[in-house]
Motif scaffolding. Structure first.
Motif, PDB file in Angstrom:
ATOM      1  N   GLY A 138       0.615  -1.193  -0.073  1.00 13.93           N
ATOM      2  CA  GLY A 138      -0.220  -0.160  -0.084  1.00 13.93           C
ATOM      3  C   GLY A 138       0.650   1.193  -0.057  1.00 13.93           C
ATOM      4  O   GLY A 138       0.200   2.365  -0.440  1.00 13.93           O
ATOM      5  N   GLN A 139       1.977   1.208   0.327  1.00 11.74           N
ATOM      6  CA  GLN A 139       2.881   2.368   0.332  1.00 11.74           C
ATOM      7  C   GLN A 139       3.419   2.798  -1.102  1.00 11.74           C
ATOM      8  O   GLN A 139       3.909   1.829  -1.709  1.00 11.74           O
ATOM      9  N   LEU A 140       3.497   3.991  -1.380  1.00 13.73           N
ATOM     10  CA  LEU A 140       3.922   4.275  -2.832  1.00 13.73           C
ATOM     11  C   LEU A 140       5.411   4.128  -2.738  1.00 13.73           C
ATOM     12  O   LEU A 140       6.234   4.288  -1.705  1.00 13.73           O
TER      13      LEU A 140
ATOM     14  N   HIS B 115       3.283   6.067   7.036  1.00 17.91           N
ATOM     15  CA  HIS B 115       3.210   4.546   7.530  1.00 17.91           C
ATOM     16  C   HIS B 115       3.302   4.447   8.992  1.00 17.91           C
ATOM     17  O   HIS B 115       2.613   3.614   9.513  1.00 17.91           O
TER      18      HIS B 115
ATOM     19  N   GLY C  74      -7.213  -3.863   3.626  1.00 23.20           N
ATOM     20  CA  GLY C  74      -6.625  -3.476   2.749  1.00 23.20           C
ATOM     21  C   GLY C  74      -6.015  -2.365   3.002  1.00 23.20           C
ATOM     22  O   GLY C  74      -6.620  -1.610   4.141  1.00 23.20           O
TER      23      GLY C  74
ATOM     24  N   GLN D 185      -3.851   1.557   1.505  1.00 20.10           N
ATOM     25  CA  GLN D 185      -3.530   2.502   0.241  1.00 20.10           C
ATOM     26  C   GLN D 185      -2.953   3.844   0.712  1.00 20.10           C
ATOM     27  O   GLN D 185      -3.931   4.321   1.262  1.00 20.10           O
TER      28      GLN D 185
ATOM     29  N   GLY E 265      -1.585   7.751  -0.307  1.00 21.57           N
ATOM     30  CA  GLY E 265      -1.768   8.476  -1.487  1.00 21.57           C
ATOM     31  C   GLY E 265      -0.877   9.682  -1.452  1.00 21.57           C
ATOM     32  O   GLY E 265      -0.166   9.976  -0.460  1.00 21.57           O
TER      33      GLY E 265
ATOM     34  N   ALA F 144      -3.971   8.276   3.746  1.00 24.21           N
ATOM     35  CA  ALA F 144      -3.866   6.955   3.769  1.00 24.21           C
ATOM     36  C   ALA F 144      -5.229   6.567   4.044  1.00 24.21           C
ATOM     37  O   ALA F 144      -5.860   7.123   4.868  1.00 24.21           O
ATOM     38  N   ARG F 145      -5.502   5.331   3.483  1.00 22.13           N
ATOM     39  CA  ARG F 145      -6.775   4.727   3.954  1.00 22.13           C
ATOM     40  C   ARG F 145      -6.321   3.381   4.489  1.00 22.13           C
ATOM     41  O   ARG F 145      -5.637   2.570   3.787  1.00 22.13           O
TER      42      ARG F 145
ATOM     43  N   ARG G 124     -13.784   1.462   6.447  1.00 22.49           N
ATOM     44  CA  ARG G 124     -12.553   2.233   5.821  1.00 22.49           C
ATOM     45  C   ARG G 124     -12.279   3.505   6.490  1.00 22.49           C
ATOM     46  O   ARG G 124     -13.090   4.312   6.527  1.00 22.49           O
TER      47      ARG G 124
ATOM     48  N   ARG H  33      -9.972   6.657   6.760  1.00 22.89           N
ATOM     49  CA  ARG H  33      -8.993   7.706   6.105  1.00 22.89           C
ATOM     50  C   ARG H  33      -8.316   8.647   6.965  1.00 22.89           C
ATOM     51  O   ARG H  33      -8.906   9.224   7.579  1.00 22.89           O
TER      52      ARG H  33
END
Length: 242
Positions: free
Chosen positions: A40-42, A98, A119, A121, A123, A128-129, A232, A234
């Motif tokens: 999930g980390q960019l 993170h 899950g 992810q 951004g 982040a969510r 979820r 965020r």
């Protein structure tokens, strides 16, 4: 022990290294400071500099246990000594996010009967969510976690890592928090564990701050129901768009 450069040297963002293979628009380096993304980390952003010029890194492609660095210009060829430079602001934002997701994860796990992550992810906008398996959760209770999250940030707890065997990771309750994903093992078959002192231990392959107090305040931006089971959440760093 086979550790990634970015785990062993989290503060070192510029590295002089050598090319071990190159093709137009891509290069293999002897060592790399870049985090290639995952969980999930960019991926890190940054540049490669060498005698032939300077070009942005556009992405990464693993192959055969090695990591190709993909260049923004698909025609350029890299040769000789290279300076690899990670974008410091983007890396810091990912480390803050993170670390914040670990704090949130720890509090949800503790206060909601060991709920697991379904899950994650991040951004590029400082948000982040996280999705949790929480079929009966009160969303107001989840929103109320913002205050204890930031109390943990203020406590400036140390964030360290260690490694355990795959068998130990699976046998120890709470080390693996995802319902479907386990961080990939190192080349010698170990799983990396991120430890926030006195708060949390869980398997993770991403990049984190050295202590919680280095983070900006964390906001809970939204809590949504996603299907019958998922909630979820965020979050965003202070100043991120709602």
């Amino acid at each position: 022990m086979a550790r990634s450069f970015y785990h062993e040297n989290p503060e070192r963002l510029i590295l002089e290294t050598e090319v071990i293979d190159a093709r137009p628009g891509r290069v293999l380096l002897a060592q790399s400071p870049f985090y290639p993304g995952g969980g999930g980390q960019l991926a890190d952003r940054g540049t490669l500099r060498w005698q032939g010029g300077e070009h942005a890194v556009a992405g990464f492609e693993p192959a055969g246990g090695r990591l190709w660095h993909l260049l923004e210009d698909p025609t350029v060829e890299v040769a000789g000594p290279v300076e690899a430079a990670v974008d410091p602001e983007f890396r810091r934002m990912m480390r803050e996010l993170h670390t914040g997701t670990h704090i949130l994860n720890a509090l949800v796990f503790r206060h909601f009967d060991g709920a697991l992550v379904t899950g994650v992810q991040f951004g590029a906008d400082g948000t982040a969510r996280l999705d949790f398996d929480l079929p009966d959760a009160d969303n107001d209770r989840l929103r109320a976690l913002e205050a204890p999250i930031n109390e943990i940030v203020r406590q400036d707890l140390a964030v360290r890592d260690d490694y355990v065997t795959i068998a130990e990771a699976h046998a120890t309750p709470g080390l693996i928090r995802s319902k479907s994903v386990t961080p990939p093992p190192t080349a010698d078959g170990l799983i990396r564990i991120v430890d926030i002192a006195g708060l949390d231990r869980q398997a993770c392959g991403g990049t984190h701050l050295a202590s919680t107090g280095r983070s900006a305040p964390i906001r809970i931006l939204k809590v949504d129901n996603k299907g019958r089971h998922n909630r979820r959440i965020r979050i965003g760093l202070a100043g991120a768009a709602p």
